[in-house]
Design a protein around this motif. Sequence first.
Motif, short mmCIF file in Angstrom:
data_model
loop_
_atom_site.label_atom_id
_atom_site.label_comp_id
_atom_site.label_asym_id
_atom_site.label_seq_id
_atom_site.Cartn_x
_atom_site.Cartn_y
_atom_site.Cartn_z
N TRP A 1 0.87 -1.24 0.15
CA TRP A 1 0.04 0.03 -0.13
C TRP A 1 0.89 1.21 0.13
N ASN A 2 1.98 1.23 0.59
CA ASN A 2 2.93 2.29 0.67
C ASN A 2 3.31 2.86 -0.76
N GLU A 3 3.28 2.03 -1.66
CA GLU A 3 3.78 2.24 -2.96
C GLU A 3 2.80 3.29 -3.74
N LYS A 4 1.44 3.09 -3.29
CA LYS A 4 0.25 3.77 -3.54
C LYS A 4 0.00 5.23 -2.86
N ILE A 5 -0.18 5.27 -1.38
CA ILE A 5 0.00 6.42 -0.63
C ILE A 5 0.91 6.24 0.41
N ASN A 6 1.35 7.46 1.05
CA ASN A 6 2.34 7.57 1.92
C ASN A 6 1.81 7.09 3.28
N LEU A 7 2.29 5.97 3.77
CA LEU A 7 1.70 5.30 5.16
C LEU A 7 2.81 5.21 5.97
N THR A 8 4.15 5.07 5.63
CA THR A 8 5.02 4.55 6.55
C THR A 8 6.42 5.21 5.84
N ARG A 9 7.42 5.63 6.82
CA ARG A 9 8.79 5.36 6.21
C ARG A 9 9.75 4.16 6.61
N HIS A 10 9.18 3.12 7.47
CA HIS A 10 9.77 2.19 8.06
C HIS A 10 9.52 0.94 6.76
N THR A 11 10.34 1.24 5.89
CA THR A 11 10.17 -0.06 4.62
C THR A 11 11.08 -1.11 4.75
N THR A 12 11.50 -0.93 5.73
CA THR A 12 12.68 -2.38 5.81
C THR A 12 12.35 -3.20 7.07
N TYR A 13 12.82 -4.46 7.09
CA TYR A 13 12.65 -5.33 8.44
C TYR A 13 13.25 -4.50 9.56
N ASP A 14 14.34 -3.98 9.40
CA ASP A 14 14.96 -3.46 10.53
C ASP A 14 14.44 -2.43 11.08
N THR A 15 13.94 -1.39 10.31
CA THR A 15 13.22 -0.03 10.88
C THR A 15 12.06 -0.56 11.25
N PHE A 16 11.20 -1.50 10.74
CA PHE A 16 9.91 -1.93 11.11
C PHE A 16 10.04 -2.45 12.59
N VAL A 17 10.89 -3.35 12.75
CA VAL A 17 11.23 -3.78 14.24
C VAL A 17 11.76 -2.79 15.23
N ARG A 18 12.62 -1.83 14.76
CA ARG A 18 13.12 -0.98 15.72
C ARG A 18 12.29 0.09 16.32
N ARG A 19 11.30 0.45 15.41
CA ARG A 19 10.17 1.54 15.62
C ARG A 19 8.59 0.65 15.92
N ASP A 20 8.21 0.22 14.88
CA ASP A 20 6.76 -0.16 15.07
C ASP A 20 6.57 -1.37 15.93
N LEU A 21 7.46 -2.49 15.78
CA LEU A 21 7.44 -3.56 16.59
C LEU A 21 7.58 -3.23 18.16
N LEU A 22 8.72 -2.77 18.07
CA LEU A 22 9.18 -2.34 19.56
C LEU A 22 8.23 -1.59 20.42
N ASP A 23 7.66 -0.46 19.95
CA ASP A 23 6.70 0.09 20.46
C ASP A 23 5.49 -0.53 20.82
N SER A 24 5.03 -1.39 19.64
CA SER A 24 3.86 -2.15 20.19
C SER A 24 4.03 -3.29 21.15
#
Length: 253
Positions: free
Chosen positions: A76-99
């Motif tokens: 979806w991020n290729e269609k609309i801007n939803l996130t800047r965390h577009t690698t596994y590492d940034t996803f884990v460091r930011r989104d998953l860690l917070d959650s």
Amino acid sequence: MSDLPADRQSPDNAEDSQGDEGTTANAAAEPITDSTPAVTVPASQSLQEAIERMELTVDPACVPQLDAYCQALWGWNEKINLTRHTTYDTFVRRDLLDSLHLADLLAESEDVLDIGTGGGVPGLLLAILRPDLNVHVCDSVAKKSRAVDDMVKQLHLPVAVHASRVQDVVDDLRFHSLVTRAAGNISQLLTWLKDYWMSFDRLLAIKGPRWVDERGEARHRGLMNQITLRRVAAYPMPGTESESVILQFTRER
């Protein structure tokens, strides 16, 4: 550019300029250089690898669905801007860690509403990590709500998606906890919710180092009257010298 939300960015560390102390008229100081090549750590090739690098504890049963969420989000991020965390590492460091930290604060079978969910964080991740929760998410931006609704369907998650303002949702439904990350500063959140405290027990907000200034502004505007604020979690923000916090707001009865 930092990959943190605007309210969670830490100041840039500027290098101190070096003067000419120690030089003489007959000998110029030679610059000291470090010839050691920088070590580049290759990006994680899988979600499991990124989780192991961060040494996080995640139920193995959740990993495939978390990975499927990443694929749906990035598609979806290729269609609309939803996130800047577009690698596994940034996803884990930011989104998953917070959650993960937020999930630890929620009681069994809570009714939870994610305010301004954007790309589904933390709401969809909470639904994956804690299937006992009754999760709702809302976003007043219609195209984001449509994207999140599609992700919910792709992942077969029992999550209700509301394409509306938080005020409209809590006017009709009651929740144990409202949760949010980067949907607004403290003054905005308390302004939106000031007339709806009978519809929920508490607000949990994930914040970065600017939360103290935000609290000061809210106090100055009189928005903290009858509000009890507790810092219920704090943990390092990877790659920075700052920390993330989770703030709990409750209204004095």
